[in-house]
Scaffold this active site. Structure first.
Site, mmCIF file in Angstrom:
data_model
loop_
_atom_site.group_PDB
_atom_site.id
_atom_site.type_symbol
_atom_site.label_atom_id
_atom_site.label_comp_id
_atom_site.label_asym_id
_atom_site.label_seq_id
_atom_site.Cartn_x
_atom_site.Cartn_y
_atom_site.Cartn_z
ATOM 1 N N HIS A 158 3.578 -7.076 1.859
ATOM 2 C CA HIS A 158 2.950 -7.956 2.927
ATOM 3 C C HIS A 158 1.832 -8.934 2.069
ATOM 4 O O HIS A 158 1.490 -8.521 1.054
ATOM 5 C CB HIS A 158 2.186 -7.056 4.005
ATOM 6 C CG HIS A 158 1.113 -6.262 3.416
ATOM 7 N ND1 HIS A 158 1.418 -5.207 2.880
ATOM 8 C CD2 HIS A 158 -0.221 -6.240 3.297
ATOM 9 C CE1 HIS A 158 0.322 -4.524 2.491
ATOM 10 N NE2 HIS A 158 -0.670 -5.334 2.730
ATOM 11 N N HIS A 215 1.034 -1.276 0.040
ATOM 12 C CA HIS A 215 -0.063 -0.035 -0.062
ATOM 13 C C HIS A 215 0.876 1.147 -0.011
ATOM 14 O O HIS A 215 1.830 1.273 0.901
ATOM 15 C CB HIS A 215 -0.860 0.113 1.297
ATOM 16 C CG HIS A 215 -1.791 -1.254 1.300
ATOM 17 N ND1 HIS A 215 -2.726 -1.795 0.554
ATOM 18 C CD2 HIS A 215 -1.922 -2.108 2.397
ATOM 19 C CE1 HIS A 215 -3.054 -2.691 1.089
ATOM 20 N NE2 HIS A 215 -2.690 -3.150 2.158
ATOM 21 N N ARG A 226 -0.909 -5.030 -6.311
ATOM 22 C CA ARG A 226 -0.535 -6.304 -6.114
ATOM 23 C C ARG A 226 0.829 -6.326 -6.949
ATOM 24 O O ARG A 226 0.962 -6.054 -8.051
ATOM 25 C CB ARG A 226 -1.626 -7.135 -6.806
ATOM 26 C CG ARG A 226 -2.960 -7.240 -6.447
ATOM 27 C CD ARG A 226 -3.658 -8.119 -6.971
ATOM 28 N NE ARG A 226 -5.080 -8.201 -6.680
ATOM 29 C CZ ARG A 226 -6.005 -7.633 -7.422
ATOM 30 N NH1 ARG A 226 -5.794 -7.227 -8.678
ATOM 31 N NH2 ARG A 226 -7.330 -7.491 -6.870
ATOM 32 N N GLU A 248 -1.949 0.210 8.163
ATOM 33 C CA GLU A 248 -2.816 -0.638 8.921
ATOM 34 C C GLU A 248 -2.453 -1.505 10.182
ATOM 35 O O GLU A 248 -1.092 -1.608 10.324
ATOM 36 C CB GLU A 248 -3.415 -1.780 7.900
ATOM 37 C CG GLU A 248 -2.443 -2.445 7.098
ATOM 38 C CD GLU A 248 -3.155 -3.416 6.102
ATOM 39 O OE1 GLU A 248 -4.095 -2.950 5.504
ATOM 40 O OE2 GLU A 248 -2.477 -4.237 5.520
#
Length: 336
Positions: free
Chosen positions: A184, A108, A204, A126
């Protein structure tokens, strides 16, 4: 009804109904374990507290029943409080995620990259709280060692990227802070709660060559991912030092604090107490209570109340009426 009572009726906590996502790697544990009753399969994610246009959560009871949380907060910005991160909009999103299969290896962007390349959107830092994990379940967290951009690109093309990523064993009750830019992936067999910035930006890097329901490979975003990713080697994430603080009928511990959110684990058990666990809003920040175990009641100062069950998500306005909690339950207590 007096004007004062009318005001009180508007700043009470309320339950949220989530948006649902049927990504191909999902299972059905969100229905099985949390009784969501959502007719989507696979049920990969529920966006429990979201004002993002890609998945709006809806007020499920009270004065605002049937309205989106975005509508409610637009009409009542005072519910967000005065915390600078709010900025007139809910700054976070909360999800439940059931990974029956591995998620893509992804990254991200941070706020500055998203602002420049994604039309002013937020980045996505996050945190994961592991609700359950199968034996030998794992996740991808960063790179084993520093890798050059072109070398990583080549590994994506020839399907060898997994030799560079760092796999971490995972178990129930683990906590992981995933800063924007960290490569991740959530591994198969993991059930978790995710607290994140209000963003839906995912790049991705690698998706194992899988095909979607239409028989085509899912889109990769290699160029942006390699620009946004931290390609230096990552140390293995350590579990945070956690200290339970007790008071009558309640215990809590800090799981994560960053500039975007604070997350506590809160346990209540008032079965043996006549005095319930109380909460007084401070006007500074909203709170979101995500019940991950047990059930009980929220009792308002005017005697009104509502039941909550495992999997329920409660939005508590920053200027909420005084509430008390009764029951035997475990929450994630999230603040902006």
């Amino acid at each position: 009804m007096t004007r004062r009572n009318s005001h009180l009726s508007l700043n009470k906590p309320f339950l949220l109904h989530p948006a649902a996502k049927d990504y191909l790697w999902g299972g059905n544990r969100l229905n099985d374990d949390f009784a969501k009753g959502i007719s989507v399969f696979p049920l990969a994610e529920t966006w429990e507290c979201s004002v993002h246009p890609d998945g709006l959560s809806i007020a499920a009871n009270g004065e605002f029943a049937g309205k989106s949380l975005a509508e409610v907060l637009s009409a009542h910005p005072e519910f967000l409080g005065t915390h600078p991160q709010a900025g007139g909009q809910l700054p976070i999103m909360i999800k439940l995620i059931d990974a029956k299969a591995d998620l893509s290896i992804q990254v991200h962007p941070n706020d500055s990259y998203a602002m420049e390349h994604e039309g002013g959107a937020r980045g996505k830092t996050e945190m994961w709280y592991i609700l359950d994990a199968e034996k030998e379940a794992s996740l991808v967290y960063g790179l084993r060692h520093t890798v050059g951009r072109e070398m990583l690109r080549e590994s994506i093309e020839n399907g060898t990227i997994e030799k560079y990523v760092q796999r971490i064993p995972v178990k129930k009750d683990d906590v992981f802070y995933v800063e924007a830019g960290t490569i991740h992936a959530i591994g198969a067999g993991v059930l978790l709660a995710e607290i994140q910035e209000n963003s839906n930006l995912t790049y991705r890097l690698y998706d194992y060559g899988r095909l979607d329901q239409n028989g085509t490979k899912r889109q990769l975003h290699v160029d942006k991912a390699l620009e946004a990713a931290d390609l230096t080697g990552s140390s293995k994430p350590r579990q945070p030092l956690r200290v339970l603080k007790y008071r009558q009928g309640c215990a809590s511990e800090l799981l994560c604090r960053c500039k975007y959110f604070e997350v506590y684990r809160m346990l209540i058990n008032t079965e043996r107490f006549r005095k319930l666990v109380g909460y007084q809003a401070d006007g500074v920040s909203f709170r979101v209570l995500l019940c991950v175990e047990g059930c009980g009641f929220v009792v308002m100062e005017d005697g009104d109340g509502m039941a909550f069950f495992k999997g329920d998500c409660i939005f508590v306005p920053a200027n909420s009426v005084k509430i008390r909690l009764h029951g035997k339950a475990q929450f994630l207590d999230i603040r902006g």
